[in-house]
Motif scaffolding. Structure first.
Motif, PDB file in Angstrom:
ATOM      1  N   GLN A  95       0.831  -1.199   0.000  1.00 16.35           N
ATOM      2  CA  GLN A  95       0.000   0.000   0.000  1.00 16.35           C
ATOM      3  C   GLN A  95       0.872   1.259   0.000  1.00 16.35           C
ATOM      4  O   GLN A  95       0.608   2.198  -0.749  1.00 16.35           O
ATOM      5  CB  GLN A  95      -0.918   0.006   1.226  1.00 16.35           C
ATOM      6  CG  GLN A  95      -1.869   1.184   1.262  1.00 16.35           C
ATOM      7  CD  GLN A  95      -2.745   1.155   2.504  1.00 16.35           C
ATOM      8  OE1 GLN A  95      -2.376   0.617   3.540  1.00 16.35           O
ATOM      9  NE2 GLN A  95      -3.918   1.740   2.393  1.00 16.35           N
ATOM     10  N   LYS A  96       1.910   1.266   0.818  1.00 20.35           N
ATOM     11  CA  LYS A  96       2.810   2.434   0.858  1.00 20.35           C
ATOM     12  C   LYS A  96       3.540   2.620  -0.462  1.00 20.35           C
ATOM     13  O   LYS A  96       3.713   3.737  -0.924  1.00 20.35           O
ATOM     14  CB  LYS A  96       3.819   2.288   1.998  1.00 20.35           C
ATOM     15  CG  LYS A  96       3.234   2.538   3.353  1.00 20.35           C
ATOM     16  CD  LYS A  96       4.288   2.426   4.426  1.00 20.35           C
ATOM     17  CE  LYS A  96       3.699   2.657   5.793  1.00 20.35           C
ATOM     18  NZ  LYS A  96       4.703   2.571   6.847  1.00 20.35           N
ATOM     19  N   VAL A  97       3.969   1.515  -1.064  1.00 22.73           N
ATOM     20  CA  VAL A  97       4.708   1.607  -2.326  1.00 22.73           C
ATOM     21  C   VAL A  97       3.799   2.079  -3.458  1.00 22.73           C
ATOM     22  O   VAL A  97       4.162   2.972  -4.225  1.00 22.73           O
ATOM     23  CB  VAL A  97       5.355   0.244  -2.682  1.00 22.73           C
ATOM     24  CG1 VAL A  97       5.890   0.248  -4.097  1.00 22.73           C
ATOM     25  CG2 VAL A  97       6.464  -0.090  -1.689  1.00 22.73           C
ATOM     26  N   VAL A  98       2.611   1.507  -3.566  1.00 20.70           N
ATOM     27  CA  VAL A  98       1.716   1.816  -4.679  1.00 20.70           C
ATOM     28  C   VAL A  98       0.996   3.146  -4.476  1.00 20.70           C
ATOM     29  O   VAL A  98       0.936   3.975  -5.378  1.00 20.70           O
ATOM     30  CB  VAL A  98       0.698   0.680  -4.899  1.00 20.70           C
ATOM     31  CG1 VAL A  98      -0.345   1.070  -5.921  1.00 20.70           C
ATOM     32  CG2 VAL A  98       1.414  -0.589  -5.328  1.00 20.70           C
ATOM     33  N   GLU A  99       0.453   3.363  -3.291  1.00 22.46           N
ATOM     34  CA  GLU A  99      -0.369   4.545  -3.060  1.00 22.46           C
ATOM     35  C   GLU A  99       0.392   5.714  -2.453  1.00 22.46           C
ATOM     36  O   GLU A  99      -0.025   6.853  -2.598  1.00 22.46           O
ATOM     37  CB  GLU A  99      -1.551   4.185  -2.161  1.00 22.46           C
ATOM     38  CG  GLU A  99      -2.513   3.214  -2.824  1.00 22.46           C
ATOM     39  CD  GLU A  99      -3.670   2.837  -1.927  1.00 22.46           C
ATOM     40  OE1 GLU A  99      -3.678   3.226  -0.740  1.00 22.46           O
ATOM     41  OE2 GLU A  99      -4.566   2.146  -2.416  1.00 22.46           O
TER      42      GLU A  99
END
Length: 189
Positions: A95-99
């Motif tokens: 989630q941190k990487v993508v969003e």
């Protein structure tokens, strides 16, 4: 004539690889574009979005104009999107990487100037977001941050807000007192 409508000019595997590659490129490009762009789609951003859609079209489906090719390309996009959404839902790290992560814009009533520069937000953009959340000035805000979705979340400064409410109530009470005193007969106090 009609028989070519469903004939694939490319192999199914190439269609899938093209669609996945374009999807991943767009995810990375939008992630790098920043949070502000996601929430504020102006005319220039809209033109870029249309141009990007046109630019990636041939990369997505190749020289294939068949209905089957379009359906395969769109289906792969939907499947990859669903798979990535599932991974992001299950993994905090993904989630941190993508969003991305939220960016603190105001701390204890003070603007974090470096964060505004990094997110390419002007003071006017910030003030507009604060006012749409009910604050009048930066001092009315204890904390504000920019979510990865582009939404500005505001936590009001309750002490300052209570002081505003007290001043407003006191002014109204004073006004009512004047009105009541004006109604009293002139010979009586």
């Amino acid at each position: 004539m009609w028989h070519a409508m469903f004939d694939l000019d490319l192999t199914l595997a190439e269609k899938v690889i093209r669609a996945v590659s374009i999807y991943l490129f767009l995810v990375v490009a939008l992630r790098l574009a920043g949070k502000r762009e996601l929430s504020q789609l102006n005319t220039l951003d809209f033109v870029v979005l249309l141009a990007v859609a046109n630019a990636v079209q041939n990369g997505l489906i190749g020289a294939d104009n068949s209905v089957t090719g379009a359906v395969v390309g769109a289906t792969v996009l939907f499947l990859v999107d669903a798979a990535l959404a599932f991974v992001v839902f299950r993994s905090r790290r993904a989630q941190k990487v993508v969003e991305g992560t939220p960016t603190l814009l105001i701390r204890d009533g003070q603007v974090v100037e470096e964060a505004l520069r990094r997110e390419e937000l002007s003071q006017d953009d910030l003030l507009a977001a604060l006012q749409s959340a009910g604050a009048q000035t930066v001092e009315d805000v204890r904390t504000a941050w920019l979510e990865p979705s582009g939404k500005v979340v505001v936590v009001p400064n309750l002490h300052r807000q209570n002081a505003h409410h007290y001043d407003d109530l006191k002014a109204r009470l004073d006004h009512l007192t004047e009105l009541v005193e004006g109604l009293a007969p002139s010979g009586r106090s």
